[in-house]
Each structure stands twice: as C-alpha cells, then as structure tokens.
Design a protein around this motif. Structure first.
Motif, mmCIF file in Angstrom:
data_model
loop_
_atom_site.group_PDB
_atom_site.id
_atom_site.type_symbol
_atom_site.label_atom_id
_atom_site.label_comp_id
_atom_site.label_asym_id
_atom_site.label_seq_id
_atom_site.Cartn_x
_atom_site.Cartn_y
_atom_site.Cartn_z
ATOM 1 N N GLN A 1 0.876 -1.169 0.000
ATOM 2 C CA GLN A 1 0.000 0.000 0.000
ATOM 3 C C GLN A 1 0.915 1.221 0.000
ATOM 4 O OE1 GLN A 1 -1.828 0.853 3.862
ATOM 5 N NE2 GLN A 1 -1.014 -1.060 4.672
ATOM 6 N N ARG A 2 0.557 2.238 -0.733
ATOM 7 C CA ARG A 2 1.555 3.261 -1.045
ATOM 8 C C ARG A 2 1.621 4.421 -0.048
ATOM 9 N NH1 ARG A 2 -0.236 4.361 -7.112
ATOM 10 N NH2 ARG A 2 -2.230 4.411 -6.008
ATOM 11 N N GLU A 3 0.576 5.198 0.080
ATOM 12 C CA GLU A 3 0.674 6.467 0.810
ATOM 13 C C GLU A 3 0.602 6.316 2.328
ATOM 14 O OE1 GLU A 3 -0.730 6.868 -3.289
ATOM 15 O OE2 GLU A 3 -1.491 5.748 -1.567
ATOM 16 N N THR A 4 0.307 5.135 2.818
ATOM 17 C CA THR A 4 0.254 4.903 4.264
ATOM 18 C C THR A 4 1.579 5.305 4.898
ATOM 19 O OG1 THR A 4 -1.375 3.147 4.061
ATOM 20 C CG2 THR A 4 0.013 3.121 6.038
ATOM 21 N N THR A 5 1.497 6.067 5.988
ATOM 22 C CA THR A 5 2.653 6.769 6.540
ATOM 23 C C THR A 5 3.077 6.178 7.888
ATOM 24 O OG1 THR A 5 1.954 8.790 5.407
ATOM 25 C CG2 THR A 5 3.477 9.051 7.266
ATOM 26 N N VAL A 6 4.353 5.835 7.969
ATOM 27 C CA VAL A 6 4.927 5.234 9.177
ATOM 28 C C VAL A 6 6.095 6.096 9.654
ATOM 29 C CG1 VAL A 6 5.756 3.095 10.220
ATOM 30 C CG2 VAL A 6 4.493 3.007 8.068
ATOM 31 N N GLN B 1 0.010 -0.507 -6.944
ATOM 32 C CA GLN B 1 -0.630 -0.263 -8.239
ATOM 33 C C GLN B 1 0.380 -0.268 -9.381
ATOM 34 O OE1 GLN B 1 -3.683 -0.691 -7.907
ATOM 35 N NE2 GLN B 1 -3.473 -0.546 -5.678
ATOM 36 N N MET B 2 1.576 0.217 -9.125
ATOM 37 C CA MET B 2 2.623 0.172 -10.129
ATOM 38 C C MET B 2 3.080 -1.277 -10.362
ATOM 39 S SD MET B 2 2.612 3.007 -8.181
ATOM 40 C CE MET B 2 2.891 4.774 -8.229
ATOM 41 N N ALA B 3 3.170 -2.035 -9.276
ATOM 42 C CA ALA B 3 3.552 -3.443 -9.411
ATOM 43 C C ALA B 3 2.515 -4.212 -10.228
ATOM 44 C CB ALA B 3 3.709 -4.076 -8.024
ATOM 45 N N ALA B 4 1.241 -3.868 -10.049
ATOM 46 C CA ALA B 4 0.199 -4.532 -10.830
ATOM 47 C C ALA B 4 0.326 -4.201 -12.314
ATOM 48 C CB ALA B 4 -1.183 -4.130 -10.314
ATOM 49 N N ALA C 1 -2.858 -0.253 -20.278
ATOM 50 C CA ALA C 1 -3.578 0.195 -19.087
ATOM 51 C C ALA C 1 -4.088 -0.993 -18.289
ATOM 52 C CB ALA C 1 -4.756 1.089 -19.477
ATOM 53 N N LYS C 2 -4.221 -0.792 -16.980
ATOM 54 C CA LYS C 2 -4.794 -1.813 -16.090
ATOM 55 C C LYS C 2 -5.569 -1.128 -14.978
ATOM 56 C CE LYS C 2 -2.749 -0.998 -12.189
ATOM 57 N NZ LYS C 2 -3.315 -1.002 -10.831
ATOM 58 N N ASN C 3 -6.516 -1.865 -14.420
ATOM 59 C CA ASN C 3 -7.238 -1.386 -13.245
ATOM 60 C C ASN C 3 -7.200 -2.469 -12.178
ATOM 61 O OD1 ASN C 3 -8.649 0.507 -11.775
ATOM 62 N ND2 ASN C 3 -10.657 -0.107 -12.515
ATOM 63 N N ALA D 1 -9.678 1.330 -5.947
ATOM 64 C CA ALA D 1 -9.442 0.897 -7.330
ATOM 65 C C ALA D 1 -8.525 1.918 -7.986
ATOM 66 C CB ALA D 1 -10.753 0.778 -8.100
ATOM 67 N N PHE D 2 -7.568 1.415 -8.778
ATOM 68 C CA PHE D 2 -6.538 2.286 -9.306
ATOM 69 C C PHE D 2 -6.249 1.918 -10.750
ATOM 70 C CE2 PHE D 2 -6.207 1.780 -4.800
ATOM 71 C CZ PHE D 2 -6.077 3.084 -4.343
ATOM 72 N N LEU D 3 -6.512 2.863 -11.633
ATOM 73 C CA LEU D 3 -6.302 2.650 -13.056
ATOM 74 C C LEU D 3 -5.031 3.379 -13.481
ATOM 75 C CD1 LEU D 3 -9.058 2.581 -15.740
ATOM 76 C CD2 LEU D 3 -6.795 3.465 -16.269
ATOM 77 N N LEU D 4 -4.070 2.628 -13.998
ATOM 78 C CA LEU D 4 -2.818 3.200 -14.475
ATOM 79 C C LEU D 4 -2.703 3.039 -15.983
ATOM 80 C CD1 LEU D 4 -2.035 3.258 -11.445
ATOM 81 C CD2 LEU D 4 0.297 2.707 -12.166
ATOM 82 N N TYR D 5 -2.251 4.108 -16.622
ATOM 83 C CA TYR D 5 -2.095 4.178 -18.069
ATOM 84 C C TYR D 5 -0.641 4.532 -18.352
ATOM 85 C CZ TYR D 5 -2.919 6.030 -22.833
ATOM 86 O OH TYR D 5 -2.885 6.282 -24.176
ATOM 87 N N ASN D 6 0.087 3.609 -18.964
ATOM 88 C CA ASN D 6 1.519 3.769 -19.225
ATOM 89 C C ASN D 6 1.743 4.874 -20.255
ATOM 90 O OD1 ASN D 6 4.200 3.434 -20.246
ATOM 91 N ND2 ASN D 6 4.207 1.290 -19.639
ATOM 92 N N THR D 7 2.491 5.920 -19.874
ATOM 93 C CA THR D 7 2.809 7.013 -20.805
ATOM 94 C C THR D 7 4.283 7.017 -21.198
ATOM 95 O OG1 THR D 7 3.208 8.628 -19.017
ATOM 96 C CG2 THR D 7 0.955 8.447 -19.861
ATOM 97 N N GLY D 8 5.007 5.940 -20.887
ATOM 98 C CA GLY D 8 6.406 5.818 -21.299
ATOM 99 C C GLY D 8 7.299 6.851 -20.643
ATOM 100 N N SER D 9 8.161 7.470 -21.421
ATOM 101 C CA SER D 9 9.120 8.443 -20.883
ATOM 102 C C SER D 9 8.521 9.835 -20.741
ATOM 103 C CB SER D 9 10.341 8.515 -21.806
ATOM 104 O OG SER D 9 9.953 8.918 -23.116
#
Length: 520
Positions: free
Chosen positions: A87-92, A251-254, A266-268, A274-282
């Motif tokens: 999980q990403r933004e969870t803060t420790v 989400q990036m690992a997925a 793209a994946k969701n 729920a997190f939809l990522l769309y690869n935009t390359g460089s």
C-alpha cells in the motif's frame, strides 16, 4: 525434485499481507495470507499497527515456505530473490534508536488531514495545485506528506523525535525492508517516493523546497532507489541471506504484473480502492482533468523512469467489506456478486461510496457516502448491485478523462484484484465502459509485478523490463473476457444518473465551503 529457481513476493496490502512464491512462468507454487487490524477511532480515520503488520508478514513467509516444502517439489533454498509491493501512501514513523514505531501508521484512505490540506492550499496562490508541477499531485488528504505534517502538529512524541533527528519516515515498503534487513537499510523506490509529495518527478530526488513547504526535515527520509535492483539481504528467519531486489507501490507493481510495459497499456486493480494506471512511457502527461502524473517504475539504477497517468478511486473492495461487517447484508465478500446477479439493475438507486471523500477525477475531500433513489421497492440485492456499480462508474469517469487527455482510446482494460472474482461485477464494468474487460486466470498480478522486478534485477530467466517480449511466457494461461451487453443509449442514461448522485454527495463534510472542491 525440481531444480527450478523461484522468486518470492511480499504483498503488503491495506487490510491483509501475503507471501507468494512464483516460478519463471508466473505460476504460484505456494502462498499464505493474513489480515491485520484496522483502527477506526474517529470518523474518517484509519490507522494500522506497523509492528502487527510486519509480524503477519513474517508468519506468512514461514507458512508459505512450509506449504512449498510439503509439496515435495521444491526447497526454500530455491527461492533466489524476493520483491516487495505495498500500500503506497500509508505513513509510518519510527525511532531509529529503538526501531519502534512512534505512533500508529496513518493509512492512505484516512481523511483526518482535511484541515491541513485547507491550510496549505490557502498558503499558496495556486491553491490545491500548489506543488502539482513538481510532483504531479494535487494537495489532498490522500498523500503521505500531509499525513506526516499532521503527525508533527498533533503528536508530541513524533515532533520531538523529528526535531532531535532520531526519527525515520517511510511508506510501508521502507518499514518492511528496514525490518527485513535487521534495521540496516532505509530505502524506498521511485514509484513509492512519487506518492509522498516530497519528490521531484523529473529529478527523482527529494526536493528541499517541497520538504520546507511541509515542514519536514530531509534527514528522516529514506534513500530513493530504482524499482529493480538489490537493496540488501534478509537478516534472519527462513529466508536469511536471500536478496531483496524488487520494490514498487502496489498499483505500479500490478501494471508490471499485467505486463503493461509499453506506452498506451492500461490496467485497473480493484482492491480496497481501485486504481487505473495508463503507461505514458518516458513522457510526463500533465492532467487538467483530475488525474495524477506518477512514476510507474524505474527499471534499474541510473535508468530513465517510466511514467503513468493514474486515476485513483478511494473505495472499492472496502465498500463490500462495509456491507459485510458494518451492515450485515452479506456473510462473505463473494456474496455481493451473487446478490447483485439476482436483480437486472439497481432499481434506480445509486451508491456514491465516498466514505472519506472522492478522489479522481472529482477530488472532493469533503464528499461523504450517499445512497440516492431509495424507494419502497429497494432491496438488499439492489444495494449490493449499486455497490458494484459505484466502482464501475468511477472507473468509467477515469477512463473517459484519460482518453480525452491522451488522445488514445483504451480498447481493452486489463483487470485484477479481489473484486474481479465477481463475474457479475466485471460484466457491469464492461457494460458501463462500453469496451472489453480482460481478466487473467492467475490474478495475483500485484505480487507478480514485484517478483518480475526482483527477477529482472538479478537477470533471471532472461527478463528485461525494457523488452516486453522477454515476459511472453509469464502468466499466459487463458483468462476471461467480458464484452458490453447494453447499448450506448442505456449506458449514457446510467452514467448521467451517477453524475447527478455525485453532485449530491459533494461538499457534505464542510457544507457551503467549496474552496477545496477544485479539479487539480
């Protein structure tokens, strides 16, 4: 007994942790998962015990390895490397002298920082877009820096440790690797760092100006590494001596696990959110429609990062859990699809699942959960169906905005996560999107992604992140495809109803104050 090499993956999600062991074809050889406690002590709050979560990880590793060896085909020595996804933004925050957490972790959906966001937005001429150019992110309760700032302002022990420079900060990846390595390694990767609001997207470095803006001492921050390199070794336990070599936010690992490694893929992922990522390359695509610009992954040390557009939906599987645990409408999470399938539609109701505000593309932290359209005809089956529809409508809004900003229509959405087990839910998604939805047979793609990153770092099986063809034999077994079964007229009518419901959910927590309800 097989002499094949294996890769392990620690998947530390929002409500559960797992350890999964993969072979070179991305097939699971053994796994074990456990839930850990969520603390909801005030409205909008969600906390976690970082020590409990790590203890569960250790237990999962041990149990999964026992399961592996009981099969008689492999031994633990065949696990050559492990990856971590989280999980990403969870803060420790923790004391570097004792290794103990200074307070409970603040989980990513936690919305207690609404006032902090408002204060920061008022202090800058660009309001919620104050640091969007540098970070790709709007000011929001979602990201780690505002959670850290809240800790510094409200928890004396945290403030004291910070000022005395004996405090360390991290997202869950940092905490996990710090403990796995016997408190020797304090690192994060570029994908997780990009979710803190403290890193410059272009330089892949902590930015002094951003740290000053949030009142954060840079000495507490982990070293930023790539997503695919060796970070250290496991210091104790059944994996002692095994290298840790892959790391990415879940989400990036997925995205990697779905092998969406080329621009336009793209994946969701339907997990707690729920997190939809769309690869935009460089290319960094700056959104004017409420989407996030983020790091997808950095394929190795001193390499250019791969960027993505992301649409983030705060509540997905957590709404199903709410139906189960708080409302008692279902006994098991899988029952939601069964109940939803008993009715042809939601009976005219819409459930805006804004338990702690709305994320992309609305970005209203003051929105709250709302069910509209209830009549005497409404049944629990309608509520179950409306719960599934809620995440599907929000996904449609994200997909539509991504297509308009990128100029490329997504024709096939790859999906994974717990909610995709529902055939009815995925059919609803295809209907609302009007495109094909593809579901793989092996759906642990988040864990698989960190395994691919780890394996590529060690040169295993010829895998190369810059050559998608090298992964052609990974997770290739047939999955399922869902195609739309309603026409455009019905689809548009349903979406218009959803948009009307969202209007009614907005601005509830801070009635009459629309200052933060601005699209980033």
């Amino acid at each position: 007994m097989s002499d094949a090499e294996l890769i392990g993956s620690i998947d530390a999600g929002t409500t559960s942790v797992r350890f999964i062991i993969f072979d070179e074809f991305g097939q699971i050889q053994a796994k074990h998962g456990m839930e850990f406690t969520q603390y909801y002590e005030q409205p909008g709050w969600q906390e976690q015990d970082a020590h409990e979560m790590y203890d569960r990880i250790v237990q999962c590793i041990g149990t999964a390895i026992v399961k592996l060896e009981q099969l008689g085909r492999y031994t633990r020595e065949q696990i050559k490397v492990i990856g971590v996804t989280n999980q990403r933004e969870t803060t420790v925050v923790w004391d570097k002298e004792t290794g103990r957490a200074l307070t409970r972790a603040i989980a990513w959906p936690d919305a207690r920082t609404t006032a902090v966001v408002k204060q920061l937005a008022k202090s800058h001429p660009k309001g919620v877009n104050a640091i969007k150019k540098e970070t790709g992110l709007p000011l929001s309760t979602y990201f780690a820096a505002v959670k850290l700032r809240w800790m510094l302002e409200n928890i004396p022990e945290v403030k004291e440790a910070h000022d005395e420079k004996r405090m360390l900060f991290g997202t869950m990846d940092s905490w996990i690797i710090y403990n796995l390595t016997g408190r020797k390694v304090h690192v994060t990767d570029a994908s997780n760092a990009s979710r803190t609001m403290l890193m410059d997207l272009r330089k892949l470095e902590w930015d002094p100006t951003l740290c000053e803006f949030f009142g954060v001492n840079m000495d507490i921050l982990p070293t930023i590494k790539s997503s695919s390199e060796v970070y250290g070794q496991v210091e104790s336990g059944l994996l002692k001596g095994v290298e840790i070599a892959g790391m990415a936010g879940d989400q990036m690992a997925a995205l990697v696990g779905q092998k969406a490694l080329s621009p336009g893929d793209a994946k969701n992922t339907y997990g707690t959110g729920a997190f939809l990522l769309y690869n935009t390359g460089s290319k960094i695509v700056h959104s004017e429609r409420g989407l996030l610009s983020t790091i997808a992954y950095q394929p190795g040390p001193n390499t250019a990062p791969v960027y993505a557009l992301e649409g983030s939906i705060a509540v997905a599987g957590s709404a199903v859990k709410w139906l189960r645990d708080q409302m008692g409408l279902i006994k098991e999470s899988n029952d939601v699809g069964i109940e939803a399938a008993k009715v042809e539609d939601s009976g005219g109701i819409y459930f805006v699942t804004a338990f702690a505000g709305l994320l992309s593309p609305v970005w209203d932290s003051s929105a709250r959960g709302t069910i509209v359209g209830i009549t005497g005809y409404t049944t629990k089956e309608h509520v179950c169906r409306a719960t599934l529809e809620a995440v599907c409508y929000q996904t449609e809004a994200v997909v539509r905005n991504m297509a308009e900003e990128s100029g490329v229509n997504i024709k096939n959405l790859h999906v994974d996560g717990g909610m995709v087990n529902s055939d009815e839910g995925m059919q609803i998604q295809a209907d609302i999107l009007g495109i094909t939805v593809t579901r793989p047979e092996m759906r642990e793609t988040t864990a698989l992604g960190s395994a691919l990153l780890a394996g590529a770092a060690k040169g295993m099986f010829g895998w190369k992140l810059d050559d998608p063809e090298t992964f052609k034999n990974v997770n290739t077994k047939n999955g399922d495809q869902f195609t739309p079964r309603i026409d455009d007229i019905q689809r548009r009518k349903m979406i218009r109803g959803w948009e009307r419901a969202v209007v009614r959910a907005k601005g509830w927590e801070e009635e009459g104050d629309g200052e933060l309800n601005v699209k980033p």
